[in-house]
Design a protein around this motif. Structure first.
Motif, short mmCIF file in Angstrom:
data_model
loop_
_atom_site.label_atom_id
_atom_site.label_comp_id
_atom_site.label_asym_id
_atom_site.label_seq_id
_atom_site.Cartn_x
_atom_site.Cartn_y
_atom_site.Cartn_z
N SER A 58 -18.32 -15.93 -26.18
CA SER A 58 -17.10 -15.05 -25.83
C SER A 58 -17.23 -13.61 -26.06
N LEU A 59 -18.20 -12.88 -26.68
CA LEU A 59 -18.43 -11.54 -26.68
C LEU A 59 -18.61 -11.26 -25.47
N MET A 60 -19.67 -11.97 -24.73
CA MET A 60 -20.43 -11.68 -23.47
C MET A 60 -19.37 -11.77 -22.53
N ARG A 61 -18.39 -12.64 -22.52
CA ARG A 61 -17.51 -12.92 -21.36
C ARG A 61 -16.42 -11.73 -21.60
N ILE A 62 -16.11 -11.29 -22.55
CA ILE A 62 -15.18 -10.36 -22.78
C ILE A 62 -15.87 -9.00 -22.31
N VAL A 63 -16.96 -8.48 -22.73
CA VAL A 63 -17.58 -7.45 -22.43
C VAL A 63 -17.77 -7.48 -20.82
N GLN A 64 -18.38 -8.39 -20.15
CA GLN A 64 -18.48 -8.59 -18.79
C GLN A 64 -17.04 -8.55 -18.12
N ASP A 65 -16.08 -9.06 -18.57
CA ASP A 65 -14.83 -8.87 -17.76
C ASP A 65 -14.20 -7.37 -17.95
N VAL A 66 -14.11 -6.88 -19.27
CA VAL A 66 -13.65 -5.67 -19.52
C VAL A 66 -14.28 -4.23 -18.94
N GLY A 97 -23.22 -11.21 -36.64
CA GLY A 97 -22.30 -11.02 -35.84
C GLY A 97 -22.47 -9.47 -35.07
N VAL A 98 -23.05 -8.38 -35.78
CA VAL A 98 -23.34 -7.16 -35.36
C VAL A 98 -24.56 -7.39 -34.03
N THR A 99 -25.63 -8.17 -34.49
CA THR A 99 -26.40 -8.44 -33.37
C THR A 99 -26.02 -9.19 -32.14
N ARG A 100 -25.10 -9.89 -32.31
CA ARG A 100 -24.19 -10.73 -31.10
C ARG A 100 -23.42 -9.41 -30.24
N VAL A 101 -22.87 -8.55 -30.97
CA VAL A 101 -22.30 -7.62 -30.18
C VAL A 101 -23.11 -6.61 -29.55
N ALA A 104 -24.67 -8.57 -26.41
CA ALA A 104 -23.72 -8.68 -25.51
C ALA A 104 -23.93 -7.20 -24.50
N ILE A 105 -23.78 -6.17 -25.34
CA ILE A 105 -23.70 -4.88 -24.56
C ILE A 105 -25.04 -4.77 -23.74
N ARG A 106 -26.17 -5.08 -24.70
CA ARG A 106 -27.43 -4.89 -24.04
C ARG A 106 -27.82 -5.70 -22.55
N ASP A 109 -24.30 -4.41 -20.20
CA ASP A 109 -24.22 -2.95 -19.66
C ASP A 109 -24.76 -2.16 -20.75
N PRO A 110 -25.86 -1.91 -20.82
CA PRO A 110 -26.45 -1.05 -21.87
C PRO A 110 -26.06 0.38 -21.95
N GLY A 111 -25.17 0.74 -20.98
CA GLY A 111 -24.38 2.06 -20.88
C GLY A 111 -23.19 2.22 -21.80
N ILE A 112 -22.72 1.22 -22.42
CA ILE A 112 -21.66 1.02 -23.00
C ILE A 112 -21.98 1.78 -24.72
N ARG A 113 -21.13 2.66 -25.01
CA ARG A 113 -21.46 3.13 -26.31
C ARG A 113 -20.73 2.47 -27.19
N VAL A 114 -21.41 2.22 -28.29
CA VAL A 114 -21.06 1.23 -29.52
C VAL A 114 -20.99 1.94 -30.94
N TYR A 115 -19.85 1.69 -31.65
CA TYR A 115 -19.63 2.02 -32.92
C TYR A 115 -19.98 1.08 -34.21
N GLN A 116 -20.76 1.10 -34.97
CA GLN A 116 -20.72 -0.01 -36.00
C GLN A 116 -20.31 0.59 -37.10
N ALA A 117 -19.33 -0.68 -37.92
CA ALA A 117 -18.62 -0.14 -39.08
C ALA A 117 -19.45 -0.33 -40.39
N SER A 118 -20.34 0.68 -40.67
CA SER A 118 -21.18 0.32 -42.11
C SER A 118 -20.36 0.96 -43.23
N SER A 119 -21.01 0.85 -44.18
CA SER A 119 -20.41 1.09 -45.37
C SER A 119 -20.96 1.69 -46.52
#
Ligand code: NAP
Ligand code: F7E
Length: 321
Positions: A58-66, A97-101, A104-106, A109-119
């Protein structure tokens, strides 16, 4: 693109990005009853896509589509006590879940900028005071442990594959949209109920724990700022001021003109198997590099939340009457 758009932070971040002219897509997991109350006012301005951190396809498909320019991974199992009840699921969401995100980006499209919510829960039994980006982690819950994995896998994908991937180490941040199970909202909701005659006491756990509490609306600005730099990096986001749960209770009851000692009971069932006693963050790197500063302090945050709960419950009580 925002995972967790229906959560506290997702709702404020969506508002911020829409104000800046972004097209916003939210990833929401299917449920039999939609949980979109925090973004009801935005539903005609954002598009929602079904997806789940448990489901790589699902993550791959959404990133691919959008093909988003920026991807904010805010989705998580975020309530610390629940992580002792469901440690494996917590790891599936917050670690793998973070690895999956990132995968999907890698792959798409590895050019997508990604923010991870760490704590800040990653600091747990703290190794130094205040905590910075260089303070070693010592998590005290399955939640904290799962977030350490999420943090390091983000750093690793940046270093291994050159992704523009940032980890924001955010200290507790609150708002009138905070879930009712977290202590700030539990207290402000409890104060409003007592003030309006809808309850006669409030049960809490450890009153001595201290947290560095800020306002969620300020913290989502830092997320956006992290993705606008020349180079990806990790940042602590905090106010630098810590208060105890007892001080929170005093401030919230005091704002409603109530003496907290008449209403607050402590319940040992609400104590945690292992506690994080005291957190206080040093956000000087974010101040220096991003130019980020929190605008809302502790007293204003507490009064904003009490007033919002009084308005909400006062209106509801009025309608019932
Ligand atoms: P929140 O209000 O609990 O929101 C979490 C969101 O994640 C919800 O919209 C939830 O959707 C979604 N979600 C959960 N599991 C999912 C899955 N498997 N697939 C897709 N979506 C899923 O949390 P928050 O306070 O906004 O926090 C946002 C992020 O920052 C979280 O990662 C949290 O761990 C982290 N964080 C928060 C704080 C803080 O003080 N608030 C501090 C540091 C870090 P449902 O409605 O379907 O449950
Ligand atoms: O607890 C104490 C409790 O559940 C704060 C999440 O957003 O921030 C949050 O995690 C403190 C703890 O937040 C009650 O023992 C006392 O010491 O509001 P909380 P948290 O566990 O700090 C971090 C940064 C995150 O990343 C998490 O996702 O308050 N406390 N009595 C209580 N806490 C709760 N919930 N309920 C009580 O009755």
């Amino acid at each position: 693109m925002i995972t967790g758009i229906g959560g506290q932070d997702g709702s404020y971040l969506a508002e911020l990005l829409l104000d800046k002219g972004y097209e916003v897509t939210g990833v929401v997991r299917r449920s039999s009853a939609p949980n979109l109350w925090r973004i009801e006012h935005l539903l005609d301005r954002v598009s929602l896509r079904p997806g789940d951190l448990l489901d790589q396809l699902s993550l791959m498909r959404i990133v691919q589509d959008v093909r988003p320019d920026e991807f904010y991974n805010l989705a998580a199992m975020s309530f610390v006590p629940a992580s002792w009840d469901q440690p494996l699921l917590t790891g599936e969401f917050n670690s793998q879940g973070v690895t999956r995100v990132l995968e999907a980006i890698r792959q798409v499209d590895p050019g997508i900028r990604v923010y991870q919510a760490s704590s800040s829960e990653m600091y747990g039994r703290v190794r130094e005071v205040p905590q910075t980006e260089l303070t070693p982690f010592y998590p005290r819950s399955p939640y904290g442990v799962s977030k350490v994995f999420g943090h390091y896998i983000t750093v690793n994908y940046r270093e291994s594959y050159g992704l523009y991937a940032c980890s924001g180490i955010l200290f507790n941040h609150e708002s009138p949209r905070r879930g009712l199970e977290f202590v700030t909202r539990k207290v402000t909701d409890g104060v409003a109920r007592i003030k309006l005659g809808l309850a006669d006491h409030l049960s809490l756990g450890n009153l001595d724990a201290c947290r560095d509490w800020g306002f969620a609306g300020d913290y989502v600005q830092a997320m956006w700022m992290m993705l606008q730099q020349d180079e990806a990096d990790d940042y602590v986001i905090a106010t630098g001021i810590s208060h105890s749960v007892r001080q929170l209770v005093e401030a919230a009851f005091g704002h409603a003109g109530l003496d907290w000692q008449r209403y607050v009971r402590t319940d040992p069932a609400l104590l945690r198997p292992a506690e994080v006693d005291h957190l206080i963050g040093d956000a000087s790197k974010a101040r220096r590099v991003l130019g980020w500063e929190p605008a809302v302090g502790f007293d204003r945050l507490v009064s904003m939340m009490v007033d919002a709960d009084l308005a909400r419950l006062g209106g509801a009580a009025g309608r019932v009457r």
